[in-house]
Design a protein around this motif. Structure first.
Motif, PDB file in Angstrom:
ATOM      1  N   SER A  44       0.843  -1.190   0.000  1.00  0.00           N
ATOM      2  CA  SER A  44       0.000   0.000   0.000  1.00  0.00           C
ATOM      3  C   SER A  44       0.885   1.248   0.000  1.00  0.00           C
ATOM      4  CB  SER A  44      -0.912   0.006   1.230  1.00  0.00           C
ATOM      5  OG  SER A  44      -0.142   0.253   2.387  1.00  0.00           O
ATOM      6  N   SER A  45       0.319   2.353  -0.484  1.00  0.00           N
ATOM      7  CA  SER A  45       1.105   3.592  -0.500  1.00  0.00           C
ATOM      8  C   SER A  45       1.341   4.089   0.928  1.00  0.00           C
ATOM      9  CB  SER A  45       0.406   4.658  -1.345  1.00  0.00           C
ATOM     10  OG  SER A  45      -0.883   4.907  -0.840  1.00  0.00           O
ATOM     11  N   ALA A  46       0.408   3.785   1.846  1.00  0.00           N
ATOM     12  CA  ALA A  46       0.614   4.145   3.255  1.00  0.00           C
ATOM     13  C   ALA A  46       1.855   3.429   3.806  1.00  0.00           C
ATOM     14  CB  ALA A  46      -0.616   3.779   4.087  1.00  0.00           C
ATOM     15  N   GLN A  47       2.037   2.177   3.370  1.00  0.00           N
ATOM     16  CA  GLN A  47       3.212   1.411   3.807  1.00  0.00           C
ATOM     17  C   GLN A  47       4.498   2.065   3.304  1.00  0.00           C
ATOM     18  OE1 GLN A  47       3.233  -2.013   5.589  1.00  0.00           O
ATOM     19  NE2 GLN A  47       5.012  -0.726   5.997  1.00  0.00           N
ATOM     20  N   VAL A  48       4.494   2.488   2.057  1.00  0.00           N
ATOM     21  CA  VAL A  48       5.678   3.156   1.482  1.00  0.00           C
ATOM     22  C   VAL A  48       6.007   4.412   2.285  1.00  0.00           C
ATOM     23  CG1 VAL A  48       6.575   4.383  -0.545  1.00  0.00           C
ATOM     24  CG2 VAL A  48       5.279   2.252  -0.850  1.00  0.00           C
ATOM     25  N   ARG A  49       4.970   5.226   2.560  1.00  0.00           N
ATOM     26  CA  ARG A  49       5.221   6.481   3.282  1.00  0.00           C
ATOM     27  C   ARG A  49       5.725   6.202   4.693  1.00  0.00           C
ATOM     28  NH1 ARG A  49       0.509   7.898   0.319  1.00  0.00           N
ATOM     29  NH2 ARG A  49      -0.802   7.389   2.110  1.00  0.00           N
ATOM     30  N   LYS A  50       5.140   5.177   5.337  1.00  0.00           N
ATOM     31  CA  LYS A  50       5.555   4.824   6.700  1.00  0.00           C
ATOM     32  C   LYS A  50       7.012   4.331   6.732  1.00  0.00           C
ATOM     33  CE  LYS A  50       4.300   1.794  10.528  1.00  0.00           C
ATOM     34  NZ  LYS A  50       3.698   0.494  10.857  1.00  0.00           N
ATOM     35  N   GLY A  56      13.160  10.285   7.501  1.00  0.00           N
ATOM     36  CA  GLY A  56      13.045  11.716   7.200  1.00  0.00           C
ATOM     37  C   GLY A  56      11.917  12.001   6.232  1.00  0.00           C
ATOM     38  N   GLU A  57      11.960  13.209   5.675  1.00  0.00           N
ATOM     39  CA  GLU A  57      10.911  13.714   4.787  1.00  0.00           C
ATOM     40  C   GLU A  57      11.543  13.834   3.407  1.00  0.00           C
ATOM     41  OE1 GLU A  57       7.307  14.571   4.071  1.00  0.00           O
ATOM     42  OE2 GLU A  57       7.653  15.023   6.190  1.00  0.00           O
ATOM     43  N   PHE A  58      11.178  12.963   2.496  1.00  0.00           N
ATOM     44  CA  PHE A  58      11.887  12.933   1.208  1.00  0.00           C
ATOM     45  C   PHE A  58      11.085  13.527   0.058  1.00  0.00           C
ATOM     46  CE2 PHE A  58      13.662   9.200   3.514  1.00  0.00           C
ATOM     47  CZ  PHE A  58      14.928   9.716   3.688  1.00  0.00           C
ATOM     48  N   GLY A  72      19.121   8.052  -4.183  1.00  0.00           N
ATOM     49  CA  GLY A  72      20.364   8.406  -3.501  1.00  0.00           C
ATOM     50  C   GLY A  72      20.249   8.253  -1.999  1.00  0.00           C
ATOM     51  N   ASN A  73      19.113   8.710  -1.459  1.00  0.00           N
ATOM     52  CA  ASN A  73      18.896   8.585  -0.018  1.00  0.00           C
ATOM     53  C   ASN A  73      18.791   7.120   0.413  1.00  0.00           C
ATOM     54  OD1 ASN A  73      18.802  11.214   1.327  1.00  0.00           O
ATOM     55  ND2 ASN A  73      17.149  11.682  -0.102  1.00  0.00           N
ATOM     56  N   LEU A  74      18.039   6.328  -0.352  1.00  0.00           N
ATOM     57  CA  LEU A  74      17.889   4.913   0.003  1.00  0.00           C
ATOM     58  C   LEU A  74      19.239   4.197  -0.084  1.00  0.00           C
ATOM     59  CD1 LEU A  74      14.493   3.833  -1.610  1.00  0.00           C
ATOM     60  CD2 LEU A  74      15.046   4.108   0.806  1.00  0.00           C
ATOM     61  N   THR A  75      20.025   4.553  -1.081  1.00  0.00           N
ATOM     62  CA  THR A  75      21.351   3.948  -1.230  1.00  0.00           C
ATOM     63  C   THR A  75      22.190   4.202   0.019  1.00  0.00           C
ATOM     64  OG1 THR A  75      21.243   4.173  -3.632  1.00  0.00           O
ATOM     65  CG2 THR A  75      23.438   3.948  -2.667  1.00  0.00           C
TER      66      THR A  75
END
Lengths: 209, 209
Positions: A44-50, A56-58, A72-75
């Protein structure tokens, strides 16, 4: 000891998001919504945001995420902005399959040593790495600054080999043997037991109605 | 849809307990406490009792568990009191390693078919199973009553092969490709992405201090 409290399932999903973002970037996509990431992964998109909110706030409300920035941040979050040096202990079929697995090299995981007790394997070339004998283990770990040891030896050899890897300075173990391995608390450990995966499927099939 | 609510981590542990109990029985052990099971696996005894409590009352206070009885119960709970028929799709290094993996056969998982698109692989014998060509997939699934399909094909082929397996009647998929696969909700699915395992290690190493 570990100082973070991120659920392992979140880390697994972050690594899947990073793969999908990498594919999107290759396809020329510049911005993406949490819904689009979610759909590409099957959550779900809620899962992605969580999952992302732990770090942080990307994104930008109404715009979404810049693919480049988020990747880049995930890396960085996943520790993939550096190279990890791997040793594979056990050059049987599974060890050989892993040595040839392209997905490792592509993601900054560099196989520096492959070690086997079988003298017939020693000297063979697997994707550019020559198999070395078990008595060289400690020297190879130090020489190549190995961070991660991959265990593909038979179950009854696994603990002894793990002890030697830890003693030689390896920081993490990826265990493919069916043996439960004991390591000091500062060593990172992950088990990939192929039969356990099938047993979980068997359980789910038996309780699926 | 699934009717149970057992956490996946519990199922994974139950399968590890069953392996340890099997080893204990081989060693002639007749009764065992939750502490002894816990120590052999590396979890707390409270965890062992909680995991087992999902399924009933198996032990006797002050005596512990009869190894034979508990192993029999776990075997039934895990659905391992029957044979599951497997097909491996993709007879490359990884598919071949899995075909030769002894841990499958020992636990009631029977590899009935190995399928590859490469005509050079077709006809080769892997642990008693002859590799067949991809155009025989549907016939082989039906002929051998295959329950579980193991995906070891390249990422870009994985979804197409999965669709064909599901269409042909397979009930579960064990996915070794890095591709996120879509299956209908009644199909049991489990991903074993080897690079994800390394990324989780990388994350933990990066946040380990």
């Amino acid at each position: 000891m570990k100082a973070y409290k991120i659920p392992e399932a979140t880390v697994v999903r972050l690594s899947i998001y990073s793969r999908q973002l990498s594919n999107m970037r290759k396809a020329g996509v510049e911005t993406v919504s949490s819904e689009e990431i979610a759909n590409s992964v099957g959550v779900s998109s809620a899962q992605v945001r969580k999952d992302l909110a732990y770090f942080g706030e990307f994104g930008t409300r109404g715009v979404g995420y810049r693919v480049d920035d988020l990747l880049g941040n995930l890396t960085k979050i996943l520790g993939l902005n550096r190279e990890w040096n791997l040793a594979i202990i056990g050059a049987g079929k599974l060890g050989s399959a892993l040595a040839l697995y392209e997905g490792f090299r592509q993601r900054g995981f560099s196989i520096k040593a492959i070690i086997d007790v079988d003298e017939k394997m020693v000297g063979q070339d697997l994707a550019g790495v020559v198999v070395d004998s078990l008595d060289k283990l400690e020297n190879l770990i130090k020489e190549h600054d190995i961070n991660i040891g991959i265990i593909t030896v038979p179950a009854m050899e696994a603990q002894r080999v793990t002890d030697r890897l830890v003693e030689a300075g390896v920081a993490a173990i990826l265990n493919f043997s069916p043996q439960v391995l004991r390591v000091p608390p500062d060593i990172v450990m992950r088990n990939v037991d192929l039969a356990v995966n099938l047993k979980v499927l068997s359980f789910n099939l038996s309780h699926n109605s």
